[in-house]
Scaffold this active site. Structure first.
Site, short mmCIF file in Angstrom:
data_model
loop_
_atom_site.label_atom_id
_atom_site.label_comp_id
_atom_site.label_asym_id
_atom_site.label_seq_id
_atom_site.Cartn_x
_atom_site.Cartn_y
_atom_site.Cartn_z
N GLU A 71 0.82 -1.22 0.00
CA GLU A 71 0.00 0.00 0.00
C GLU A 71 0.85 1.26 0.00
OE1 GLU A 71 -2.93 0.47 3.17
OE2 GLU A 71 -3.81 2.13 2.03
N ASP A 89 -0.43 -5.17 3.26
CA ASP A 89 -0.87 -3.96 3.95
C ASP A 89 -0.20 -3.96 5.32
OD1 ASP A 89 -2.03 -1.76 4.99
OD2 ASP A 89 -4.06 -2.26 4.39
N ILE A 91 -0.34 -1.85 7.81
CA ILE A 91 -1.33 -1.60 8.86
C ILE A 91 -2.68 -1.45 8.17
CG2 ILE A 91 -2.14 -0.04 10.67
CD1 ILE A 91 0.68 0.66 11.35
N ASP A 92 -3.53 -2.42 8.35
CA ASP A 92 -4.89 -2.31 7.82
C ASP A 92 -5.79 -1.84 8.95
OD1 ASP A 92 -6.86 -2.82 5.64
OD2 ASP A 92 -7.71 -4.02 7.27
N THR A 94 -5.65 1.91 9.65
CA THR A 94 -4.76 2.96 10.18
C THR A 94 -5.53 3.94 11.08
OG1 THR A 94 -3.31 2.75 8.29
CG2 THR A 94 -3.13 4.78 9.54
N ASP A 217 -5.98 -4.90 0.91
CA ASP A 217 -6.99 -5.01 1.98
C ASP A 217 -7.61 -6.41 2.02
OD1 ASP A 217 -6.86 -2.21 2.65
OD2 ASP A 217 -8.18 -1.76 0.96
P1 2AM Z 1 -6.44 1.07 5.54
O1 2AM Z 1 -6.62 1.33 6.96
O2 2AM Z 1 -5.26 0.23 5.21
O3 2AM Z 1 -6.45 2.33 4.72
C1 2AM Z 1 -11.88 0.79 6.57
O4 2AM Z 1 -13.25 0.63 6.42
C2 2AM Z 1 -11.18 -0.22 5.69
O5 2AM Z 1 -11.15 0.24 4.33
C3 2AM Z 1 -9.75 -0.40 6.09
O6 2AM Z 1 -9.40 -1.73 5.81
C4 2AM Z 1 -9.01 0.57 5.21
O7 2AM Z 1 -7.67 0.20 5.00
C5 2AM Z 1 -9.80 0.47 3.93
N1 2AM Z 1 -9.74 1.70 3.15
C6 2AM Z 1 -9.79 2.96 3.61
N2 2AM Z 1 -9.72 3.87 2.61
C7 2AM Z 1 -9.64 3.14 1.46
C8 2AM Z 1 -9.55 3.49 0.07
N3 2AM Z 1 -9.52 4.74 -0.33
N4 2AM Z 1 -9.48 2.48 -0.83
C9 2AM Z 1 -9.49 1.19 -0.42
N5 2AM Z 1 -9.58 0.81 0.87
C10 2AM Z 1 -9.66 1.77 1.81
CA CA Z 2 -3.02 0.29 5.29
#
Ligand code: 2AM
Ligand code: CA
Length: 267
Positions: A71, A89, A91-92, A94, A217
């Site tokens: 990512e 990823d 940190i999924d 964040t 994700d």
């Molecule tokens: P992340 O924390 O790695 O950004 C939140 O509902 C979930 O959706 C998290 O797994 C988050 O991952 C992901 N997410 C957030 N914004 C996103 C985006 N713009 N595109 C795809 N996934 C997203």
């Molecule tokens: Ca992430």
């Protein structure tokens, strides 16, 4: 992929995930830098970047022929699924990492010629590692997860979704989502797609619906859910594409068609 090679990769990945998790726990109360990406609520921190860098260095050192999709941009430019690819990823969740200091995961899916071989989802603060190995099953801290064969119906199901899906939307018919919320037993929103996949695999949530996920994700989660007999598709029922963003429905098979036919109406 040959079983011995896969076992070596598994052992290395597991070791690196525990090391990275320890580093994250050590930094969680530090004053790390927080930036935004696509919008003010799309967060990234120094810890996301350094964790991805940690994996990229280890993988390149040990498996120079493998490809990396990450990512935070420390991976390679990958436009085909040929060869062995680590989809990472660091940190999924964040936002959870920053605000809650829990409820986030390291997610790593390892694919060979487009086939999911190994999936890891590590809930860092709870020290719970979910793993899925193609043809061998899915596990939670080494304990095998049961197949999703128990009778479930929508009325007794818990559905993970973000509450924004019930608001007016250009992507999905929100009236049908509202009906789904009324008809199912309950909804949950955990804020980490990887953990939501892990909970579907564990059978403590019956489905997870979301309108936009990147490959990092869901790459690991897809393998776990497959291994317990669940199914992951785009929200229009089509197969997912590991090279781009997708809408996602991952679910117990028994309610998949009801969800797709009755409640999910994409615009
Ligand atoms: P992340 O924390 O790695 O950004 C939140 O509902 C979930 O959706 C998290 O797994 C988050 O991952 C992901 N997410 C957030 N914004 C996103 C985006 N713009 N595109 C795809 N996934 C997203
Ligand atoms: Ca992430």
């Amino acid at each position: 992929m040959n079983k011995t090679i896969r076992q070596n990769i598994y052992n290395d990945a597991e070791k690196w995930i525990y090391q990275a998790g320890k580093l994250i726990r050590e930094q969680i109360h530090d004053n790390y830098q927080i930036d935004t990406k696509s919008n003010a609520n799309d967060l990234v921190t120094e810890v996301d970047r350094s964790t991805e860098q940690f994996f990229a260095e280890k993988i390149r050192e040990t498996y120079p022929s493998h490809h990396i999709v990450g990512e935070e941009g420390y991976g390679d430019k990958v436009d085909s699924l040929d060869g062995t690819i680590w989809i990472i990823d660091p940190i999924d969740g964040t936002m959870n990492f920053v605000h809650q200091k829990r409820n986030f995961a390291i997610s790593i899916g390892i694919y060979h010629d487009g086939i999911g071989e190994i999936g890891f989802i590590y809930n860092v603060m709870d020290d719970v590692l979910y793993t899925g190995i193609k043809g061998e099953g899915a596990f939670r801290n080494g304990q095998r997860l049961a197949q999703l064969t128990e009778q479930v119906n929508l009325e007794t199901s818990i559905i993970a979704l973000n509450s924004s899906l019930a608001c007016e939307s250009k992507r999905i018919n929100e009236k049908k989502v509202q009906q789904l919320i009324k008809d199912c037993r309950g909804t949950r929103s955990y804020g980490s797609a990887a953990l939501e996949f892990a909970y579907v695999a564990e059978g403590i949530v019956d489905a997870y619906l979301t309108m936009r996920l990147a490959p990092w994700d869901f790459a690991a989660g897809l393998i776990l859910v497959n291994e317990v007999g669940g199914v992951t598709v785009q929200a229009n029922g089509q197969p997912v594409n590991l090279l781009e963003k997708n809408t996602i429905l991952t679910t117990n098979k028994q309610i998949q068609h009801q969800l797709l036919d009755t409640y999910i109406d994409l615009k």
